[in-house]
Motif scaffolding. Structure first.
Motif, short mmCIF file in Angstrom:
data_model
loop_
_atom_site.label_atom_id
_atom_site.label_comp_id
_atom_site.label_asym_id
_atom_site.label_seq_id
_atom_site.Cartn_x
_atom_site.Cartn_y
_atom_site.Cartn_z
N LYS A 100 -1.19 -1.00 12.32
CA LYS A 100 -1.97 -1.97 13.09
C LYS A 100 -1.09 -3.18 13.43
O LYS A 100 -0.11 -3.43 12.72
CB LYS A 100 -3.17 -2.47 12.25
N ASP A 101 -1.49 -3.93 14.42
CA ASP A 101 -0.79 -5.19 14.75
C ASP A 101 -0.61 -6.01 13.49
O ASP A 101 -1.58 -6.19 12.73
CB ASP A 101 -1.68 -6.04 15.69
N GLY A 102 0.59 -6.51 13.28
CA GLY A 102 0.81 -7.41 12.13
C GLY A 102 1.17 -6.71 10.84
O GLY A 102 1.50 -7.36 9.84
N ASP A 103 1.10 -5.39 10.82
CA ASP A 103 1.53 -4.66 9.61
C ASP A 103 3.04 -4.82 9.43
O ASP A 103 3.77 -5.16 10.38
CB ASP A 103 1.23 -3.15 9.75
N ALA A 104 3.48 -4.53 8.22
CA ALA A 104 4.92 -4.53 7.95
C ALA A 104 5.31 -3.17 7.41
O ALA A 104 4.68 -2.65 6.49
CB ALA A 104 5.28 -5.61 6.95
N LEU A 105 6.36 -2.59 8.02
CA LEU A 105 6.88 -1.30 7.57
C LEU A 105 8.17 -1.59 6.81
O LEU A 105 9.11 -2.17 7.36
CB LEU A 105 7.17 -0.44 8.81
N PHE A 106 8.18 -1.22 5.51
CA PHE A 106 9.30 -1.54 4.64
C PHE A 106 10.05 -0.27 4.22
O PHE A 106 9.45 0.79 4.06
CB PHE A 106 8.80 -2.25 3.37
N PHE A 107 11.34 -0.43 3.98
CA PHE A 107 12.20 0.66 3.50
C PHE A 107 12.99 0.18 2.28
O PHE A 107 13.29 -1.01 2.16
CB PHE A 107 13.19 1.08 4.59
N GLY A 108 13.34 1.14 1.40
CA GLY A 108 14.19 0.84 0.25
C GLY A 108 15.65 1.17 0.52
O GLY A 108 16.52 0.94 -0.33
N HIS A 109 15.91 1.73 1.70
CA HIS A 109 17.27 2.11 2.13
C HIS A 109 17.19 2.30 3.64
O HIS A 109 16.17 2.77 4.15
CB HIS A 109 17.67 3.42 1.42
N GLY A 110 18.29 1.97 4.35
CA GLY A 110 18.17 1.91 5.80
C GLY A 110 18.41 3.19 6.57
O GLY A 110 18.41 3.18 7.81
N PHE A 111 18.59 4.33 5.90
CA PHE A 111 19.02 5.58 6.52
C PHE A 111 18.24 5.94 7.80
O PHE A 111 18.82 6.21 8.85
CB PHE A 111 18.85 6.70 5.48
N VAL A 126 9.59 -4.78 10.68
CA VAL A 126 10.36 -3.69 10.05
C VAL A 126 11.42 -4.36 9.17
O VAL A 126 12.27 -5.10 9.68
CB VAL A 126 11.02 -2.78 11.10
N ALA A 127 11.31 -4.13 7.87
CA ALA A 127 12.21 -4.83 6.94
C ALA A 127 12.60 -3.90 5.80
O ALA A 127 12.04 -2.81 5.63
CB ALA A 127 11.55 -6.09 6.42
N MET A 128 13.57 -4.37 5.04
CA MET A 128 14.08 -3.56 3.93
C MET A 128 14.21 -4.41 2.67
O MET A 128 14.58 -5.58 2.74
CB MET A 128 15.46 -3.02 4.30
N LEU A 165 8.57 -12.52 3.85
CA LEU A 165 7.79 -11.44 3.23
C LEU A 165 8.70 -10.52 2.42
O LEU A 165 8.37 -10.16 1.28
CB LEU A 165 7.07 -10.65 4.34
N ALA A 166 9.85 -10.17 2.97
CA ALA A 166 10.78 -9.29 2.26
C ALA A 166 11.31 -9.98 1.00
O ALA A 166 11.42 -9.36 -0.07
CB ALA A 166 11.94 -8.89 3.18
N LEU A 167 11.61 -11.26 1.11
CA LEU A 167 12.12 -11.99 -0.06
C LEU A 167 11.05 -12.08 -1.13
O LEU A 167 11.33 -11.92 -2.33
CB LEU A 167 12.58 -13.40 0.38
#
Ligand code: NDP
Ligand SMILES: CC[C@](O)(C(C)=O)C(=O)O
Ligand code: MG
Ligand code: MG
Length: 337
Positions: A100-111, A126-128, A165-167
């Motif tokens: 949805k608008d405003g969601d954050a998609l996070f990864f633990g590795h950038g592959f 989109v953050a890691m 948010l990522a920090l």
């Protein structure tokens, strides 16, 4: 260029505490993130596939387990901690339709972002948050009041608040106790793959196995060879971890240090450095990623064969026997703590 490095005082834990987080996967990293997020006061749910072996482990820890689609729909921060080769399928089928608008998609590795396997829409962050350590130790260090350093990166800042948010997330899993460095998906992916292939896993495993083979083939006792090249490696590396190579050299004998200084560069020779550069090149130009994706799609025949060969290496049998006699060494790996 100087790196930006953040600690607990720089992070606002309330940001992640105000969000609903879905952790997709409950393996090495997934269990560590979800349990530590929960212990930091964050609202967490786990997303797993039908019939997942991890479901019972997560539920035993009191975590709510949903399907991936349900978890993604309910949450506004979705951290993908499933295997790298599976992530694009999970994303396409279960996550993308629920963003949805405003969601954050996070990864633990950038592959998957670095190699264009996942292409998120423009309306999400989109953050890691990538811990620089194995998940089981990420959790163990958190519980012990310590932390594993993390890298954070923002690929897409739809909200204007993705870095904070990522920090905040990194702090909630203990990373900001040790230091959180801001980087890019490209730098994290390439350095992480290089580190695990050339030094931490590939390089170190091959060094230990080869050292064991040289000693035992020369007729020395396997038990002595094991203590010499594997068990003691941890003790030596502990000194490096605590005080750098200089402290390790301070603690060892002059005889060892002279051997280190004169023979080390013969083992890790200019040819080895050239090979390391070649390995880095294959990471940078995508050769490794293409090979690994194809290997996984083919059912991992080479991976399985090589893993079996590694498990059959004589050092494993010798090591098991000796570790069984040192009760403090063989700490079981569990997805709890
Ligand atoms: N291992 C590590 O310490 C580190 C890993 N990373 C990164 O973290 C990510 C996760 O790696 P890692 O923790 O090693 O992964 P693991 O292999 O340990 O765990 C994978 C988890 O994902 C689940 N899973 C598998 N397929 C699906 C699916 N289709 N849908 C939902 N869940 C699924 C597995 O469930 P089941 O039990 O049913 O198979 C398991 O719970 C990767 O991006 C990796 O590069 C980053 C830093 C270090
Ligand atoms: C060193 C291997 C690693 O990169 C890690 C534990 O950091 C991984 O992908 O598992
Ligand atoms: Mg790593
Ligand atoms: Mg890695």
């Amino acid at each position: 260029m100087a790196v930006e490095i953040f600690y607990d005082d720089d992070a606002d834990l309330s940001i992640i505490q105000g969000r609903k987080v879905a952790v997709i996967g409950y393996g090495s990293q997934g269990h560590a993130h979800s349990l530590s997020l929960r212990d930091s006061g964050v609202d967490v749910r786990i997303g797993l596939q039908e019939g997942s072996k991890s479901r019972a482990k997560a539920e035993e820890q009191g975590l709510r387990v949903l399907s991936v689609a349900e978890a993604a729909a309910e949450a506004d921060v979705i951290m993908i901690l499933a295997p790298d080769t599976k992530q694009r399928f999970i994303y396409e089928e279960h996550i993308a339709p629920n963003l949805k608008d405003g969601d954050a998609l996070f990864f633990g590795h950038g592959f998957n972002i670095r190699y264009d396997l996942i292409k998120p829409p423009a309306n999400v962050d989109v953050a890691m948050v990538a811990p620089k350590g194995p998940g089981h130790l990420v959790r163990r260090q958190f519980v012990d009041g310590k932390g594993v350093p993390c890298l954070i990166a923002v690929e897409q800042d739809a909200s204007g608040n993705a870095q904070a948010l990522a920090l905040s997330y990194a702090a909630a899993i203990g990373g900001a106790r040790a230091g959180v460095i801001k980087t890019t998906f490209t730098e994290e992916t390439e350095t992480d793959l290089f580190g695990e292939q050339a030094v931490l896993c590939g390089g170190a495993s091959a060094l230990v196995q080869t050292g064991f083979e040289v000693l035992t083939e020369a007729g020395y006792a396997p038990e002595i060879a094991y203590f010499e090249v594997l068990h003691e490696l941890k003790l030596i590396v502990d000194l490096m971890y605590e005080g750098g190579i200089a402290r390790q050299r301070y603690s060892i004998s002059d005889t060892a240090e002279y051997g280190d200084l004169t023979r080390g560069p013969r083992v890790i020779s200019p040819a080895v450095k050239e090979e390391m550069k070649k390995i880095l090149g294959e990471i940078q130009d995508g050769t490794f990623a293409r090979e690994w994706v194809a290997e996984d799609e083919a059912g991992r025949p080479n991976f399985t064969k090589l893993e079996d060969q590694g498990n059959q290496h004589p050092i494993e049998k010798t090591g098991k026997k000796l570790r069984d006699l040192m009760s403090w060494v063989d700490r079981p790996i569990t997805e709890t703590a």
